[in-house]
Design a protein around this motif. Structure first.
Motif, PDB file in Angstrom:
ATOM      1  N   VAL A 196     -43.824  20.126   5.657  1.00 33.10           N
ATOM      2  CA  VAL A 196     -44.329  20.709   4.411  1.00 33.10           C
ATOM      3  C   VAL A 196     -45.282  19.737   3.735  1.00 33.10           C
ATOM      4  N   VAL A 197     -46.371  20.302   3.213  1.00 32.28           N
ATOM      5  CA  VAL A 197     -47.299  19.541   2.368  1.00 32.28           C
ATOM      6  C   VAL A 197     -47.116  20.063   0.950  1.00 32.28           C
ATOM      7  N   ALA A 198     -46.676  19.204   0.051  1.00 31.88           N
ATOM      8  CA  ALA A 198     -46.348  19.625  -1.318  1.00 31.88           C
ATOM      9  C   ALA A 198     -47.487  19.337  -2.280  1.00 31.88           C
ATOM     10  N   MET A 199     -47.617  20.217  -3.268  1.00 29.90           N
ATOM     11  CA  MET A 199     -48.592  20.028  -4.349  1.00 29.90           C
ATOM     12  C   MET A 199     -47.857  19.380  -5.516  1.00 29.90           C
ATOM     13  N   SER A 200     -47.986  18.061  -5.644  1.00 31.27           N
ATOM     14  CA  SER A 200     -47.177  17.311  -6.593  1.00 31.27           C
ATOM     15  C   SER A 200     -47.522  17.610  -8.050  1.00 31.27           C
ATOM     16  N   ALA A 201     -48.666  18.222  -8.307  1.00 34.40           N
ATOM     17  CA  ALA A 201     -49.050  18.523  -9.691  1.00 34.40           C
ATOM     18  C   ALA A 201     -48.282  19.714 -10.249  1.00 34.40           C
ATOM     19  N   LEU A 202     -47.625  20.510  -9.395  1.00 33.72           N
ATOM     20  CA  LEU A 202     -46.853  21.658  -9.861  1.00 33.72           C
ATOM     21  C   LEU A 202     -45.608  21.199 -10.610  1.00 33.72           C
ATOM     22  N   PRO A 203     -45.108  22.023 -11.561  1.00 34.43           N
ATOM     23  CA  PRO A 203     -43.884  21.635 -12.287  1.00 34.43           C
ATOM     24  C   PRO A 203     -42.696  21.424 -11.359  1.00 34.43           C
ATOM     25  N   ASN A 204     -42.551  22.279 -10.325  1.00 36.68           N
ATOM     26  CA  ASN A 204     -41.463  22.145  -9.348  1.00 36.68           C
ATOM     27  C   ASN A 204     -42.033  22.272  -7.941  1.00 36.68           C
ATOM     28  N   PRO A 205     -42.694  21.236  -7.446  1.00 31.29           N
ATOM     29  CA  PRO A 205     -43.383  21.346  -6.148  1.00 31.29           C
ATOM     30  C   PRO A 205     -42.450  21.543  -4.960  1.00 31.29           C
ATOM     31  N   LEU A 206     -41.189  21.158  -5.111  1.00 29.17           N
ATOM     32  CA  LEU A 206     -40.250  21.258  -3.994  1.00 29.17           C
ATOM     33  C   LEU A 206     -39.169  22.302  -4.273  1.00 29.17           C
ATOM     34  N   ARG A 207     -39.593  23.349  -4.944  1.00 31.20           N
ATOM     35  CA  ARG A 207     -38.680  24.476  -5.180  1.00 31.20           C
ATOM     36  C   ARG A 207     -39.488  25.754  -5.022  1.00 31.20           C
ATOM     37  N   TRP A 208     -39.255  26.464  -3.931  1.00 33.27           N
ATOM     38  CA  TRP A 208     -39.974  27.703  -3.647  1.00 33.27           C
ATOM     39  C   TRP A 208     -39.044  28.879  -3.871  1.00 33.27           C
ATOM     40  N   ASN A 209     -39.420  29.755  -4.802  1.00 32.47           N
ATOM     41  CA  ASN A 209     -38.605  30.917  -5.140  1.00 32.47           C
ATOM     42  C   ASN A 209     -39.240  32.178  -4.564  1.00 32.47           C
ATOM     43  N   PHE A 210     -38.571  32.749  -3.586  1.00 36.66           N
ATOM     44  CA  PHE A 210     -39.068  33.952  -2.922  1.00 36.66           C
ATOM     45  C   PHE A 210     -38.309  35.180  -3.433  1.00 36.66           C
ATOM     46  N   THR A 211     -39.012  36.318  -3.479  1.00 36.09           N
ATOM     47  CA  THR A 211     -38.403  37.582  -3.874  1.00 36.09           C
ATOM     48  C   THR A 211     -38.793  38.652  -2.866  1.00 36.09           C
ATOM     49  N   THR A 212     -37.815  39.433  -2.400  1.00 32.06           N
ATOM     50  CA  THR A 212     -38.111  40.536  -1.487  1.00 32.06           C
ATOM     51  C   THR A 212     -38.614  41.731  -2.284  1.00 32.06           C
ATOM     52  N   ARG A 213     -39.143  42.724  -1.589  1.00 27.00           N
ATOM     53  CA  ARG A 213     -39.606  43.939  -2.269  1.00 27.00           C
ATOM     54  C   ARG A 213     -38.454  44.651  -2.974  1.00 27.00           C
ATOM     55  N   GLY A 214     -37.265  44.452  -2.495  1.00 30.07           N
ATOM     56  CA  GLY A 214     -36.100  45.056  -3.137  1.00 30.07           C
ATOM     57  C   GLY A 214     -35.548  44.263  -4.297  1.00 30.07           C
TER      58      GLY A 214
END
Length: 300
Positions: A196-214
Motif C-alpha cells: 500500500v502507498v498511503a497519502m499521509s496528508a489525509l486525516p486517516n490515511p491508514l483507515r479505509w472505510n468501504f460501503t456496499t451498495r446494500g
C-alpha cells in the motif's frame, strides 16, 4: 502645536463648511444639510475655534471668505473630492471583479482543475490579475494574505467562510504491472496482504472505510509500504507499480481510461470528499465571488 491642533479638528465640520460656502447662506446650507440654521452656525464656530482662525466674515446681508478661509476652502474641496473618489473606488471594487486574486490550493487539484479554470476566468475578467500558490501545506489564509483557498477533503471546524463547490470520489487503484505480479484483490479481506502507498496528508490515511451498495460497511487498516504527503507523488508511485492506493477521481480518471491504472473493488464505495472555497471575512469581495461562481458553473 500644529500636530495637536490637527488632531483636535472634527473632520465632519469640513463638509458643513464647504456646503455653507456653496449654498451662500446659513439658511440655504441648513436646508441642504437637513439641519437647523443654528447647528450650521455652531459647526462653523467650533471649526474656527479648532483651527484658531476666522474663516467667514458675516454681516446682516452677506458673508465672505477671509483669505485664510478661501485657502482652507480650496483644500477642503480637494480633500472631500478625494474622499468621494475613494468611496466610489471601494464601491466599484465591491461590485466589479478587479485587482489581484491571490489564491492557494493543492498541487494536484490546482494543476488538474484550477489552472485551466483560472485561464477561462481571466479571459472573462481582464481586470483581474492572479497570484496562484500551489502547495499541499494547509495555508493560514489570513496570515499569508490569501483572498481564497480551494480545499479538498473534509473541512475541520473553522471561523473561515466556506462554500461547497462539489465533491470527488475516492478510488482504490493499482497499475496493471503490479496486479500482474501480485494478483487483483476481489474482496476487502484480501487488501492487508497487498503493498500500500498511503497519502499521509489525509486525516486517516491508514483507515479505509468501504460501503456496499446494500449499505454494509467494512473497515481496512492497511500497513503502508510507502507514504507521501502529496497525492501526485502517491500517484507516481502507484503508476510505477509500487503498490495500491486510494486517490481522488480527478487525479486518476484519465489514467483509468488510458489503461495506466485499474480501479479495484468497483462494487464498493469509499466516502466522497468535498471541494470547498474558503475565504476570510463575512463578505467576499467581487473578484472572489466571481471566481467561486465560475467554479460552480464549471462543476467545481
Amino acid at each position: 502645536m500644529r500636530g495637536e491642533r490637527a488632531d483636535q479638528v472634527n473632520l465632519n465640520r469640513l463638509a458643513v463648511f464647504v456646503a455653507l460656502v456653496r449654498a451662500g447662506s446659513f439658511t440655504a446650507a441648513a436646508e441642504q444639510l437637513g439641519m437647523t440654521k443654528a447647528m450650521v452656525s455652531q459647526h462653523l464656530a467650533k471649526l474656527e475655534q479648532e483651527l484658531g482662525v476666522t474663516l467667514l466674515v458675516r454681516s446682516t446681508r452677506r458673508m465672505s471668505l477671509t483669505e485664510a478661509g478661501a485657502t482652507f476652502h480650496a483644500d477642503c474641496v480637494r480633500l472631500l473630492a478625494g474622499a468621494e473618489a475613494a468611496i466610489e473606488r471601494v464601491g466599484t471594487a465591491r461590485d466589479r471583479p478587479s485587482g489581484t486574486l491571490r489564491l492557494t490550493t493543492s498541487l494536484d487539484y490546482g494543476n488538474a482543475v484550477i489552472v485551466p479554470r483560472l485561464a477561462s476566468f481571466m479571459r472573462q475578467h481582464p481586470a483581474v490579475q492572479v497570484d496562484l500558490v500551489l502547495s499541499d501545506h494547509v495555508s493560514d489564509i489570513i496570515a499569508e494574505r490569501f483572498d481564497l483557498a480551494i480545499r479538498g477533503g473534509w473541512l475541520r471546524d473553522s471561523s473561515l467562510r466556506a462554500t461547497r463547490l462539489g465533491s470527488f470520489r475516492q478510488l482504490l487503484v493499482a497499475a496493471p504491472a503490479y496486479l500482474a505480479e501480485r494478483g487483483t484483490p476481489r474482496r476487502v479481506d484480501e487488501l492487508p496482504s497487498h503493498s500500500v502507498v498511503a497519502m499521509s496528508a489525509l486525516p486517516n490515511p491508514l483507515r479505509w472505510n468501504f460501503t456496499t451498495r446494500g449499505g454494509k460497511r467494512s473497515t481496512v487498516r492497511p500497513r503502508p509500504l510507502a507514504q507521501a504527503n502529496s497525492a501526485a507523488a502517491v500517484r507516481g508511485l502507484v503508476l510505477a507499480g509500487v503498490g495500491i492506493a486510494v486517490l481522488p477521481d480527478y487525479l486518476v480518471d484519465e489514467d483509468i481510461r488510458a489503461g495506466r491504472l485499474v480501479a479495484l473493488l468497483a462494487h464498493l464505495h469509499l466516502p466522497d470528499g468535498g471541494i470547498h472555497a474558503v475565504y476570510p471575512g463575512p463578505r467576499a469581495p467581487a473578484k472572489v465571488r466571481a471566481f467561486i461562481e465560475h467554479l460552480q458553473a464549471a462543476g467545481g
